[in-house]
Motif scaffolding. Sequence first.
Motif, PDB file in Angstrom:
ATOM      1  N   ARG A 109      71.974  57.030 -76.905  1.00  0.00           N
ATOM      2  CA  ARG A 109      70.754  57.591 -78.029  1.00  0.00           C
ATOM      3  C   ARG A 109      69.584  58.016 -76.798  1.00  0.00           C
ATOM      4  O   ARG A 109      69.011  58.792 -77.424  1.00  0.00           O
ATOM      5  CB  ARG A 109      70.426  56.404 -78.615  1.00  0.00           C
ATOM      6  CG  ARG A 109      71.600  56.094 -79.702  1.00  0.00           C
ATOM      7  CD  ARG A 109      71.296  54.773 -80.664  1.00  0.00           C
ATOM      8  NE  ARG A 109      70.273  55.404 -81.633  1.00  0.00           N
ATOM      9  CZ  ARG A 109      70.045  54.690 -82.679  1.00  0.00           C
ATOM     10  NH1 ARG A 109      70.054  53.469 -82.844  1.00  0.00           N
ATOM     11  NH2 ARG A 109      69.032  55.268 -83.620  1.00  0.00           N
ATOM     12  N   GLU A 119      70.097  64.042 -82.918  1.00  0.00           N
ATOM     13  CA  GLU A 119      71.277  63.550 -83.467  1.00  0.00           C
ATOM     14  C   GLU A 119      72.537  63.064 -82.629  1.00  0.00           C
ATOM     15  O   GLU A 119      72.685  64.316 -81.747  1.00  0.00           O
ATOM     16  CB  GLU A 119      71.961  64.175 -84.625  1.00  0.00           C
ATOM     17  CG  GLU A 119      73.106  63.797 -85.392  1.00  0.00           C
ATOM     18  CD  GLU A 119      73.415  64.617 -86.687  1.00  0.00           C
ATOM     19  OE1 GLU A 119      73.578  63.941 -87.646  1.00  0.00           O
ATOM     20  OE2 GLU A 119      73.571  65.748 -86.692  1.00  0.00           O
ATOM     21  N   ARG A 133      84.279  49.445 -87.662  1.00  0.00           N
ATOM     22  CA  ARG A 133      83.528  48.320 -88.138  1.00  0.00           C
ATOM     23  C   ARG A 133      82.442  48.307 -87.100  1.00  0.00           C
ATOM     24  O   ARG A 133      81.338  47.802 -87.602  1.00  0.00           O
ATOM     25  CB  ARG A 133      84.299  47.108 -87.862  1.00  0.00           C
ATOM     26  CG  ARG A 133      85.313  46.747 -89.147  1.00  0.00           C
ATOM     27  CD  ARG A 133      85.537  45.344 -89.093  1.00  0.00           C
ATOM     28  NE  ARG A 133      86.299  44.911 -87.764  1.00  0.00           N
ATOM     29  CZ  ARG A 133      87.562  45.177 -87.684  1.00  0.00           C
ATOM     30  NH1 ARG A 133      88.510  45.768 -88.593  1.00  0.00           N
ATOM     31  NH2 ARG A 133      88.196  44.541 -86.393  1.00  0.00           N
ATOM     32  N   TYR A 135      80.893  50.875 -85.380  1.00  0.00           N
ATOM     33  CA  TYR A 135      80.026  52.012 -85.636  1.00  0.00           C
ATOM     34  C   TYR A 135      79.392  51.714 -87.000  1.00  0.00           C
ATOM     35  O   TYR A 135      78.000  51.969 -87.081  1.00  0.00           O
ATOM     36  CB  TYR A 135      80.711  53.380 -85.814  1.00  0.00           C
ATOM     37  CG  TYR A 135      81.303  53.557 -84.352  1.00  0.00           C
ATOM     38  CD1 TYR A 135      80.621  53.344 -83.044  1.00  0.00           C
ATOM     39  CD2 TYR A 135      82.631  54.014 -84.319  1.00  0.00           C
ATOM     40  CE1 TYR A 135      81.259  53.742 -81.844  1.00  0.00           C
ATOM     41  CE2 TYR A 135      83.346  54.703 -83.192  1.00  0.00           C
ATOM     42  CZ  TYR A 135      82.402  54.472 -81.726  1.00  0.00           C
ATOM     43  OH  TYR A 135      83.058  54.798 -80.761  1.00  0.00           O
ATOM     44  N   ASP A 136      80.013  51.213 -87.969  1.00  0.00           N
ATOM     45  CA  ASP A 136      79.187  50.882 -89.285  1.00  0.00           C
ATOM     46  C   ASP A 136      78.168  49.938 -89.009  1.00  0.00           C
ATOM     47  O   ASP A 136      77.287  49.950 -89.445  1.00  0.00           O
ATOM     48  CB  ASP A 136      80.514  50.247 -90.257  1.00  0.00           C
ATOM     49  CG  ASP A 136      81.359  51.278 -90.546  1.00  0.00           C
ATOM     50  OD1 ASP A 136      80.943  52.613 -90.656  1.00  0.00           O
ATOM     51  OD2 ASP A 136      82.392  50.944 -91.376  1.00  0.00           O
ATOM     52  N   ARG A 137      78.419  48.865 -88.273  1.00  0.00           N
ATOM     53  CA  ARG A 137      77.439  47.898 -88.085  1.00  0.00           C
ATOM     54  C   ARG A 137      76.037  48.505 -87.085  1.00  0.00           C
ATOM     55  O   ARG A 137      75.192  48.137 -87.325  1.00  0.00           O
ATOM     56  CB  ARG A 137      77.891  46.853 -86.951  1.00  0.00           C
ATOM     57  CG  ARG A 137      78.673  45.793 -87.853  1.00  0.00           C
ATOM     58  CD  ARG A 137      79.067  44.540 -86.900  1.00  0.00           C
ATOM     59  NE  ARG A 137      79.689  44.587 -85.486  1.00  0.00           N
ATOM     60  CZ  ARG A 137      80.845  44.799 -85.167  1.00  0.00           C
ATOM     61  NH1 ARG A 137      81.709  44.560 -86.050  1.00  0.00           N
ATOM     62  NH2 ARG A 137      81.084  44.809 -83.998  1.00  0.00           N
ATOM     63  N   LEU A 138      76.371  49.522 -86.497  1.00  0.00           N
ATOM     64  CA  LEU A 138      75.314  50.194 -85.781  1.00  0.00           C
ATOM     65  C   LEU A 138      74.467  50.998 -86.897  1.00  0.00           C
ATOM     66  O   LEU A 138      73.403  51.551 -86.653  1.00  0.00           O
ATOM     67  CB  LEU A 138      75.746  50.991 -84.919  1.00  0.00           C
ATOM     68  CG  LEU A 138      76.567  50.408 -83.553  1.00  0.00           C
ATOM     69  CD1 LEU A 138      77.007  51.676 -82.556  1.00  0.00           C
ATOM     70  CD2 LEU A 138      75.205  49.732 -82.904  1.00  0.00           C
ATOM     71  N   GLY A 139      75.030  51.362 -88.136  1.00  0.00           N
ATOM     72  CA  GLY A 139      74.330  52.093 -89.089  1.00  0.00           C
ATOM     73  C   GLY A 139      74.805  53.515 -88.936  1.00  0.00           C
ATOM     74  O   GLY A 139      74.264  54.219 -89.857  1.00  0.00           O
ATOM     75  N   ALA A 140      75.813  53.863 -88.470  1.00  0.00           N
ATOM     76  CA  ALA A 140      76.177  55.207 -88.131  1.00  0.00           C
ATOM     77  C   ALA A 140      77.172  55.533 -89.619  1.00  0.00           C
ATOM     78  O   ALA A 140      77.417  54.564 -90.371  1.00  0.00           O
ATOM     79  CB  ALA A 140      77.321  55.459 -86.986  1.00  0.00           C
ATOM     80  N   THR A 141      77.085  56.778 -90.083  1.00  0.00           N
ATOM     81  CA  THR A 141      77.840  57.361 -91.209  1.00  0.00           C
ATOM     82  C   THR A 141      78.788  58.146 -90.584  1.00  0.00           C
ATOM     83  O   THR A 141      79.060  58.682 -89.562  1.00  0.00           O
ATOM     84  CB  THR A 141      76.889  58.102 -91.935  1.00  0.00           C
ATOM     85  OG1 THR A 141      76.273  59.114 -91.381  1.00  0.00           O
ATOM     86  CG2 THR A 141      75.755  57.296 -92.565  1.00  0.00           C
TER      87      THR A 141
END
Length: 153
Positions: A109, A119, A133, A135-141
């Motif tokens: 980042r 982005e 899981r 990447y989802d925890r990081l807030g990624a879509t």
Amino acid sequence: MTLASVRHARPEDLDRVAELAAEHAAYEKAAPPPPDLAPRLHRLLFTPATPRLRCLVAELPDTTLAGYATCAPEVSTWDATEYLHMDCLYLTATARGHGLGPLLVAAVRQEARTLGLTEIQWQTPTWNEGAIRFYDRLGATSKEKRRYSLPAG
């Protein structure tokens, strides 16, 4: 492993990065990288005035490299903007779950911000539930797509 750090790869790291890339390919059930991967990476990372590829490494306190992330600027035609494509993010099995993944992503980042990009995009195999899981925890879509490749010749 909490005292691990993330830094840009140096030329002397490339043999280890090539080993990690081979582990990564095996983990993803892909063909192994070419045997001359380290010199190929050297050309992309250190030879051009503006490097085509960036490589960040996770270094343990004992100087062992436990993982890496690679990224390169790309272009989105639909948005007419540039973004940072994270091609690889890999940690050895023993390094996972100790906070190194978030350190590597934070460094990617920062790389995007340094390059003036807003982005980061990447992909992961649909079967890699641990990565999903994470990447989802990081807030990624995510977006559903398939990746294709075709020889140019």
